[in-house]
Design a protein around this motif. Structure first.
Motif, mmCIF file in Angstrom:
data_model
loop_
_atom_site.group_PDB
_atom_site.id
_atom_site.type_symbol
_atom_site.label_atom_id
_atom_site.label_comp_id
_atom_site.label_asym_id
_atom_site.label_seq_id
_atom_site.Cartn_x
_atom_site.Cartn_y
_atom_site.Cartn_z
ATOM 1 N N ARG A 63 0.844 -1.117 -0.018
ATOM 2 C CA ARG A 63 -0.112 0.075 0.215
ATOM 3 C C ARG A 63 0.969 1.253 0.105
ATOM 4 N NH1 ARG A 63 -3.106 0.080 5.906
ATOM 5 N NH2 ARG A 63 -3.898 2.177 5.141
ATOM 6 N N TYR A 111 -3.989 8.849 -0.960
ATOM 7 C CA TYR A 111 -3.243 8.136 -2.011
ATOM 8 C C TYR A 111 -2.477 9.255 -2.949
ATOM 9 C CZ TYR A 111 -5.474 3.816 -0.330
ATOM 10 O OH TYR A 111 -6.121 2.695 0.385
ATOM 11 N N TYR A 117 -3.377 0.157 -3.152
ATOM 12 C CA TYR A 117 -3.258 -0.932 -2.012
ATOM 13 C C TYR A 117 -3.938 -2.244 -2.800
ATOM 14 C CZ TYR A 117 -4.322 -2.029 2.962
ATOM 15 O OH TYR A 117 -4.276 -2.418 4.268
ATOM 16 N N ASP A 122 -9.706 -6.663 5.338
ATOM 17 C CA ASP A 122 -9.502 -5.577 6.351
ATOM 18 C C ASP A 122 -9.382 -6.188 7.925
ATOM 19 O OD1 ASP A 122 -9.329 -3.421 4.982
ATOM 20 O OD2 ASP A 122 -11.549 -2.720 5.192
ATOM 21 N N VAL A 135 -16.094 3.284 3.976
ATOM 22 C CA VAL A 135 -15.004 4.365 3.146
ATOM 23 C C VAL A 135 -16.040 5.396 2.827
ATOM 24 C CG1 VAL A 135 -13.431 4.705 1.606
ATOM 25 C CG2 VAL A 135 -13.839 2.344 2.398
ATOM 26 N N TYR A 137 -15.706 8.754 0.371
ATOM 27 C CA TYR A 137 -14.723 9.589 -0.567
ATOM 28 C C TYR A 137 -14.975 11.072 -0.705
ATOM 29 C CZ TYR A 137 -13.833 4.880 -1.832
ATOM 30 O OH TYR A 137 -13.662 3.266 -1.932
ATOM 31 N N LEU A 150 -12.206 1.527 -6.205
ATOM 32 C CA LEU A 150 -12.146 0.542 -5.331
ATOM 33 C C LEU A 150 -12.663 -0.790 -6.050
ATOM 34 C CD1 LEU A 150 -11.951 -0.671 -2.255
ATOM 35 C CD2 LEU A 150 -14.332 0.207 -1.953
ATOM 36 N N VAL A 181 -7.328 -1.314 -4.015
ATOM 37 C CA VAL A 181 -7.420 0.135 -4.540
ATOM 38 C C VAL A 181 -6.375 0.429 -5.632
ATOM 39 C CG1 VAL A 181 -6.985 2.672 -3.919
ATOM 40 C CG2 VAL A 181 -8.062 1.190 -2.187
ATOM 41 N N ARG A 188 -5.694 10.984 -4.169
ATOM 42 C CA ARG A 188 -7.219 10.381 -3.573
ATOM 43 C C ARG A 188 -7.336 10.561 -2.312
ATOM 44 N NH1 ARG A 188 -8.809 5.455 -2.416
ATOM 45 N NH2 ARG A 188 -10.415 4.166 -3.360
ATOM 46 N N THR A 192 -11.858 6.754 6.276
ATOM 47 C CA THR A 192 -12.058 5.130 6.225
ATOM 48 C C THR A 192 -12.457 4.695 7.656
ATOM 49 O OG1 THR A 192 -10.474 5.149 4.431
ATOM 50 C CG2 THR A 192 -10.990 3.156 5.268
ATOM 51 N N TRP A 194 -13.784 1.459 10.634
ATOM 52 C CA TRP A 194 -13.956 0.237 10.798
ATOM 53 C C TRP A 194 -14.724 0.057 12.174
ATOM 54 C CZ3 TRP A 194 -9.394 1.991 9.050
ATOM 55 C CH2 TRP A 194 -9.107 1.415 7.836
HETATM 56 C C1 OGA Z 1 -8.373 0.477 3.478
HETATM 57 C C2 OGA Z 1 -9.043 0.231 2.098
HETATM 58 C C3 OGA Z 1 -10.263 1.369 0.431
HETATM 59 C C4 OGA Z 1 -10.397 2.659 -0.313
HETATM 60 O O1 OGA Z 1 -7.956 1.491 3.724
HETATM 61 O O2 OGA Z 1 -8.203 -0.665 4.283
HETATM 62 O O3 OGA Z 1 -9.193 -0.857 1.593
HETATM 63 O O4 OGA Z 1 -11.408 2.709 -1.258
HETATM 64 N N1 OGA Z 1 -9.477 1.477 1.522
HETATM 65 O O5 OGA Z 1 -9.787 3.694 0.266
#
Ligand code: OGA
Ligand code: MN
Length: 203
Positions: A63, A111, A117, A122, A135, A137, A150, A181, A188, A192, A194
């Motif tokens: 990544r 990014y 990535y 995850d 996620v 954006y 993605l 990714v 980008r 994000t 969890w």
């Molecule tokens: C992550 C991931 C996806 C994205 O951070 O684990 O998979 O679209 N991100 O940024």
């Protein structure tokens, strides 16, 4: 919001995954984007690492993003709004699907152009408490040809491609979907998160 929560819960119950456009409003996207740019200017974004310390040597081939974790005790007003949305969704998921998610850890990710990535879950290394991945954006005016999709790999159908357009949100069961990714031609940005279950004693 609760109508939206219902749709997300239903989709996750049926398929394990949800992808939606225009989930967060423009004002919130702009505020969050401003925040991550401010943090970047302050050099608070650092190269992401993967899994436990012993496996970190291979990180750069896996990544290429830089991240900064949200400090739940020092959120700015936009982050407070985003966390309120996430917490209400977590409540709806707990109530409907008994996922037992007790909190949500979040980071911003940037990014640079060309970064990626590679395919991963995850839930690995020290991340086995993660139940639902989210996620959001934050990229204005994203064009198809700029890449940065993605890719969500499904076991029973073709991979799903999601462009990182502002307002789009993705949620999926962390243990079930390998994803990656793809590189983009411009930086980008994403928020994000969890949702996590509580660690058992000794974990
Ligand atoms: C992550 C991931 C996806 C994205 O951070 O684990 O998979 O679209 N991100 O940024
Ligand atoms: Mn991931």
């Amino acid at each position: 919001m609760s109508f939206l929560n219902d749709r997300i819960v239903e989709s996750i119950a049926k398929t394990g995954c949800y992808v939606g456009a225009s989930v967060i409003d423009a004002a919130l996207v702009i505020a969050l984007r401003g925040r991550v740019r401010f943090l970047q200017a302050r050099h608070s974004l650092i190269a992401a690492q993967v899994g436990r310390a012993t496996t970190r040597s291979s990180t750069t081939e896996l990544r290429g993003d830089s991240i900064t974790w949200l400090d739940q005790d020092a959120l700015d007003p936009a982050e407070v709004r985003a966390m309120a949305m996430i917490d209400s969704l977590r409540g709806a998921l707990n109530e409907a699907l008994y996922i037992g998610a007790m909190d949500t850890e979040c980071h911003y990710a940037r990014y640079p152009a060309g970064a990626f990535y590679k395919t991963h879950l995850d839930r690995f290394g020290n991340h086995d408490l993660r139940i639902v991945s989210l996620v959001f954006y934050l990229n204005a005016g994203w064009q198809d040809h700029q890449g940065g999709e993605l890719l969500i790999h499904h076991s029973d159908r073709e991979s799903e491609r999601v462009l990182p357009r502002c307002g789009t949100m993705v949620a999926f069961l962390s243990a079930q979907f390998p994803h990656e990714v793809l590189p983009a031609t411009r930086p980008r940005l994403a928020l994000t998160g969890w949702m996590r279950r509580r660690a058992l004693v000794g974990q």
